[in-house]
Design a protein around this motif. Structure first.
Motif, short mmCIF file in Angstrom:
data_model
loop_
_atom_site.label_atom_id
_atom_site.label_comp_id
_atom_site.label_asym_id
_atom_site.label_seq_id
_atom_site.Cartn_x
_atom_site.Cartn_y
_atom_site.Cartn_z
N THR A 107 0.81 -1.22 0.00
CA THR A 107 0.00 0.00 0.00
C THR A 107 0.84 1.27 0.00
N SER A 108 1.76 1.39 0.96
CA SER A 108 2.52 2.63 1.12
C SER A 108 3.40 2.93 -0.09
N SER A 155 1.36 3.98 -3.11
CA SER A 155 0.84 5.33 -2.93
C SER A 155 1.93 6.37 -3.14
N CYS A 156 3.10 6.10 -2.58
CA CYS A 156 4.23 7.03 -2.75
C CYS A 156 4.64 7.14 -4.21
N TYR A 186 10.67 7.87 -0.49
CA TYR A 186 9.54 7.17 0.11
C TYR A 186 9.56 7.19 1.64
N LYS A 187 10.68 7.52 2.22
CA LYS A 187 10.77 7.60 3.68
C LYS A 187 10.83 9.06 4.15
N LEU A 240 5.61 11.89 3.67
CA LEU A 240 4.65 11.02 4.34
C LEU A 240 3.57 11.84 5.06
N MET A 244 1.17 12.93 2.49
CA MET A 244 0.29 11.84 2.12
C MET A 244 -0.84 11.66 3.12
N SER A 245 -0.54 11.84 4.39
CA SER A 245 -1.55 11.60 5.42
C SER A 245 -2.32 12.85 5.81
N GLU A 302 -4.87 8.61 -4.95
CA GLU A 302 -5.62 7.53 -4.34
C GLU A 302 -6.28 6.58 -5.34
N SER A 327 -3.43 4.53 -7.31
CA SER A 327 -2.68 3.59 -6.47
C SER A 327 -3.59 2.48 -5.96
N ARG A 347 -3.07 -1.46 -6.62
CA ARG A 347 -3.01 -2.36 -5.47
C ARG A 347 -4.05 -3.47 -5.59
#
Length: 435
Positions: free
Chosen positions: A171-172, A175-176, A193-194, A199, A202-203, A245, A248, A252
């Protein structure tokens, strides 16, 4: 006294139901609103529809009331369009009459009528036109966007490789990866991505406000202009959400279906090896030479029916549709899942089968029933980008990895966890084995 009170309450309920039924009879029928189940006071038809399985419930109601019918979600009537013919008639053949966006409380709260998704009238026309023009200037539909997707795919492959064949939730990273493509278009930058800021973005979409370029608000002195800073920020919010969203989630869900059907995954890999090989990445130009992969990508989008009801439309004046009249301001839902699951067009629509998009000789078969992005004037403005991303990312992943489930494929659950207004795949893990 208690008995008298209870009797009075029951009597009042009966009177309310009778009045509601009488009003419903007067409003519906030929020359009036489309038919539908009798609504209760206040509740409407909420006892007859299942919010968690709204599309399937509405599909069932259409078997009784026909392709154009009315349900009351609470006290508000909603007209539902079922099947390709009437959806096409409304959204394509009579696009101007059904182009307005229907009211959604979440849109009112989040966007306040601004942006692209929830706006209407001249404001919507200008902002949508500006967004499409700007995206084209940034490379939408051109080779530069394809190269951005391919470049981002390299980072995705690195992240997958780091799992070292161990189970992981995709998932993560998906999305990234998808988000970085739209970020590179809108913000001119991609993110690790980290990266904590990425992040957080994204949230928490509020970070979009901090990352906006101030020059986007330079038309702000024009009092009547729709291009003020708040609207441009909201439009960017819409593009970011729509460009992350949906795509991705589709990928997924697609990977889950391939885990469930390993022979289909194998056939895709055979076609990739034959057409592309391993020395270069798949590109959009390869698509015409890869009918099976193309069919799989289309079947993923058809089968998952990501937004089964589409987004709501409305009519801005009393509108005649077939033998009925839809009153001004009534919300209209085109039941996209009824088009994507039409058994006359797709044999065994409940089955995941790429053959739905293949001719007998193995060539790709186009279908006018393929409407995952809706249709008409409100069709998703990012359709071209999304279709490019879904095809390229799935092809590039399968070119480099064989995906295997952590349980027997037959035990995998592919039923969506949400199937009201959006279908989301259940949480799952997979293992990626380098090829």
């Amino acid at each position: 006294m208690e008995l008298l009170g209870a009797t009075s309450a029951v009597l009042l309920v009966c009177i309310a139901c009778l009045l509601s039924f009488t009003a419903w009879r007067k409003r519906s029928g030929k020359g009036k609103m489309p038919p539908g189940p009798v609504p209760l006071p206040i509740l409407g038809n909420m006892l007859q529809v299942k919010p968690k399985d709204l599309a399937r419930t509405l599909q069932k109601l259409s078997e009784k009331y026909g392709p154009v019918f009315t349900v009351y979600l609470g006290s508000e009537p909603v007209v539902v369009l079922q099947g390709r013919d009437v959806v096409k008639e409304a959204l394509i053949d009579r696009a101007d009459e059904f182009a307005a966006r229907g009211r959604m409380p979440i849109g009112d709260r989040a966007n306040n009528g601004l942006g692209i998704i929830f706006s209407n009238n001249e404001e919507w026309l200008q902002v949508r036109r500006f967004a499409l023009s700007t995206l084209r200037n940034f490379g939408m539909g051109k080779r530069s966007i394809e190269e951005r997707i391919q470049e981002e795919a390299e980072y995705l492959l690195e992240e997958i490789a780091k799992t070292k064949r161990m189970p992981f939730d995709p998932t993560s990273m998906l999305s990234c990866s998808v988000s970085n493509v739209i970020c590179s278009i809108i913000f001119g930058n991609r993110y690790d991505y980290k990266d904590k800021k990425f992040l957080a973005l994204m949230s928490n979409m509020n970070n979009i406000f901090e990352m906006m370029n101030s020059h986007w608000g330079q038309e702000k002195e024009r009092a009547n202009s729709h291009f003020h800073l708040k609207n441009l920020i909201t439009s960017t919010f819409d593009l970011f959400i729509a460009g992350t969203e949906t795509t991705s989630t589709t990928i997924r869900y697609g990977l889950l279906l391939l885990l469930k059907n390993p022979k289909i995954q194998e056939k895709v890999q055979e076609e990739i090896d034959r057409v592309v090989g391993r020395s270069r990445k798949p590109c959009v130009a390869d698509r015409t030479q890869m009918p099976y992969t193309d069919a799989v990508v289309h079947e993923i989008q058809r089968f998952i029916s990501l937004i089964p009801l589409g987004l709501p439309h409305t009519v801005t004046k009393d509108t005649h549709l077939r033998e009925y009249v839809i009153p001004k301001g009534t919300t209209v839902y085109p039941l996209l899942s009824s088009v994507l699951y039409d058994s006359k067009e797709f044999a065994n629509p409940e089955e995941f089968n790429p053959g739905h998009f293949l001719n007998e000789n193995g060539t790709f078969r186009k279908s006018e029933f393929f409407m995952p992005f809706s249709a008409g004037k409100r069709i998703c403005p990012g359709e071209g980008l999304a279709r490019m991303e879904i095809f390229l990312l799935i092809a590039i992943i399968l070119q480099n990895f064989t995906l295997k489930p952590v349980v027997d494929p037959q035990e995998l659950n592919i039923t969506p966890t949400l199937s009201g207004t959006g279908n989301v795949p259940p949480v799952y893990q997979l293992c990626a084995f380098p090829r």
